[in-house]
Design an enzyme around this catalytic site. Structure first.
Site, PDB file in Angstrom:
ATOM      1  NE  ARG A  95      -3.606  -2.337   2.425  1.00 25.85           N
ATOM      2  CZ  ARG A  95      -4.514  -2.644   3.339  1.00 25.85           C
ATOM      3  NH1 ARG A  95      -4.746  -1.802   4.335  1.00 25.85           N
ATOM      4  NH2 ARG A  95      -5.191  -3.771   3.270  1.00 25.85           N
ATOM      5  NE  ARG A 105      -1.067   4.269   9.293  1.00 28.82           N
ATOM      6  CZ  ARG A 105      -2.331   3.847   9.268  1.00 28.82           C
ATOM      7  NH1 ARG A 105      -2.871   3.469   8.132  1.00 28.82           N
ATOM      8  NH2 ARG A 105      -3.054   3.823  10.361  1.00 28.82           N
ATOM      9  CD  GLU A 138      -7.842  -1.659  11.030  1.00 32.54           C
ATOM     10  OE1 GLU A 138      -7.965  -0.431  10.992  1.00 32.54           O
ATOM     11  OE2 GLU A 138      -7.816  -2.386  10.024  1.00 32.54           O
ATOM     12  CB  SER A 163     -10.643  -4.532   8.993  1.00 32.51           C
ATOM     13  OG  SER A 163     -11.683  -3.636   8.779  1.00 32.51           O
ATOM     14  NE  ARG A 199      -1.506  -2.177  11.615  1.00 35.89           N
ATOM     15  CZ  ARG A 199      -2.428  -1.280  11.301  1.00 35.89           C
ATOM     16  NH1 ARG A 199      -3.651  -1.416  11.777  1.00 35.89           N
ATOM     17  NH2 ARG A 199      -2.140  -0.261  10.532  1.00 35.89           N
TER      18      ARG A 199
END
Length: 416
Positions: free
Chosen positions: A261, A276, A348, A351, A388
């Site tokens: 990403r 991230r 988070e 999801s 994560r």
RNA sequence: GGAGAAGUGGGUGAGCGGCUGAAACCACAUCCCUGCUAAGGAUGCGUAUGGGUAACUGUACCGAGAGUUCGAAUCUCUCCUUCUCCA
């Protein structure tokens, strides 16, 4: 894509729902008008085409019978000019409509709470209680560097910022987590698949990343191929443009991939550490189901991801996303947030979304129910983001001397 | 990288300018017959979209896109994919 027929039939209700997600009312109105205009244009074109077809048939008969065709030819030629105009109008409308329709997000479910951003998400429940530390817990980047697990500088050297390198136990733990998660999901009935990391435009349109979010994607130079931002894209599109039989549903799949990403809108956020990154590992769950089954599967997926965290003894909480935080394709989404004692907050880690028939309509994934073809429901969810999870292990399993314990369930995967 | 060949409905495969949305066979579905587990018969059986309560019907689709033509699965061009041969 939203159901245009439904929009046409029940405009007020649908547009009200879409406005909850911040879609401009004028935009929706325009979609409706374009749709109506297109229908008229199509019908007009088809009438002319039918005439042309019948005249052409006549033409063939005349020739066979040796009749004079010059008068007929004139009529046919004249009609052809009119047809071409009608076709142009129709094509332009079609293109405009598609541009608008493809940029409209899914309709949020009624029970999605209203809200602006992640602060308005609604906590459903907490699982496991964060443990008390007798010292001030460190953040993961410090632990990662102290233990030699992750090297952030060398990631930057090899690529650019937001890339990192794992060494030794850090690398082993990543691999162990991937295997643990895949095995866990397999036992829960998700078939393991291994898919390409590059996909074409059609696939990305199918799941909703394109046309709107091209800036977030890495595109191959000179090719119409993109690095996947999530395994959701290749796995969901596996059945693109297919009609499945009712018996083969639900299709429950799990895949490990790297994800890529650009994080275009995330400048300044989580710049430190591996929360991230431009490239990260993720184990994904994807399901295709009959509409009536999708909610049960959704719950199953949430519990699957939550149970992995529980097995790892990581405290987490389950959160219902509000309209403002809901993604483009989702009808509703549940996030799982893991407790990070170093950051002193939940972050988070998963999801899970039910897109209902939104992606299915774009990707043309249907199943045969008796005689009719019906759009499937598609669902996707992370189980889990590997980086994560590693962060969570580091922060939750840290000791005062800076060492990190290994979760029991992972030991077999590490030869311990 | 170079040279050839091919891409048709769930499958095999015919068609090579109008009578073809597409033969035939297989698979599948329903019914009938039979009666004993294997066979016979009838009918149906692609997708998308518009109209119609429905029966039905208009339009589009034979890898994708463009073109020639009154008319294209069939002719031309470009692209994609697969196979074979060569480097």
């Amino acid at each position: 894509m939203i159901d245009l027929k439904l929009l046409q039939k029940d405009f007020d209700a649908i547009s009200t729902k879409l406005m909850r997600k911040g879609v401009d009312a004028a935009f929706i109105e325009n979609l409706k008008l374009k749709n109506e205009a297109l229908k008229k244009a199509k019908s007009n074109f088809e009438t002319l085409q039918a005439l042309q077809n019948s005249m052409s048939k006549e033409f063939g008969m005349y020739k066979r019978e040796g009749k004079d065709i010059s008068e007929l030819k004139q009529r046919v030629d004249a009609n052809k000019i009119v047809i071409n105009e009608a076709l142009d109008i129709q094509r332009n409308l079609q293109e405009e409509l598609e541009n608008i329709a493809m940029a409209i997000p899914n309709i949020p479910d009624d029970n999605v709470p209203d809200g602006k951003d992640e602060n308005d998400n609604v906590e459903i429940k907490k699982v496991l209680t964060p443990k008390e530390f007798s010292f001030t817990p460190k953040e993961h980047w410090e632990l990662a560097e102290d233990n030699g697990w992750i090297d952030f500088e060398r990631g930057v050297k090899l690529a650019t910022s937001r890339f990192s390198v794992s060494f030794g136990m850090g690398a082993k733990l990543e691999r162990a987590l991937i295997n643990f998660m895949l095995n866990f999901n397999s036992k829960r009935g998700f078939e393991e698949v291994s898919v390409p990391a590059l996909v074409n435009r059609t696939a990305l349109e199918g799941t909703g990343q394109l046309p709107k979010f091209e800036d977030d994607l890495y595109k191959m130079d000179g090719l119409d191929l993109f690095l996947i931002p999530t395994a959701e894209v290749p796995v969901t599109n596996l059945y693109q443009d297919e009609i499945l039989s009712a018996e083969e549903l639900p299709k429950k799949m799990t895949a490990y991939t790297s994800c890529f990403r650009k994080e275009a809108g995330a400048a300044g956020r989580d710049t430190r550490g591996m929360i991230r990154q431009h490239q990260f590992h993720k184990v994904e769950l994807v399901a295709l189901s009959k509409p009536e089954e999708s909610e049960a599967i959704f719950d199953d997926m949430v519990s699957c991801a939550s149970d992995i965290l529980t097995a790892l003894e990581l405290p987490h909480r389950i959160v219902n996303l509000c309209t403002g935080d809901l993604g483009f394709s989702a009808a509703h989404t549940t996030d799982i947030e893991v407790w990070l004692p170093g950051q002193d907050q939940y972050r988070e880690i998963s999801s899970i979304s039910n897109t209902r028939d939104f992606q299915a309509r774009r990707a043309k994934i249907r199943y045969k129910d008796g005689k009719k073809n019906i759009m499937v429901h598609t669902l996707n969810g992370s189980s889990l983001a590997v980086g994560r999870t590693l962060v969570a292990i580091m922060e939750n399993y840290q000791n005062e001397d800076g060492s990190i314990d290994i979760p029991e369930v992972l030991k077999p995967y590490l030869g311990m």
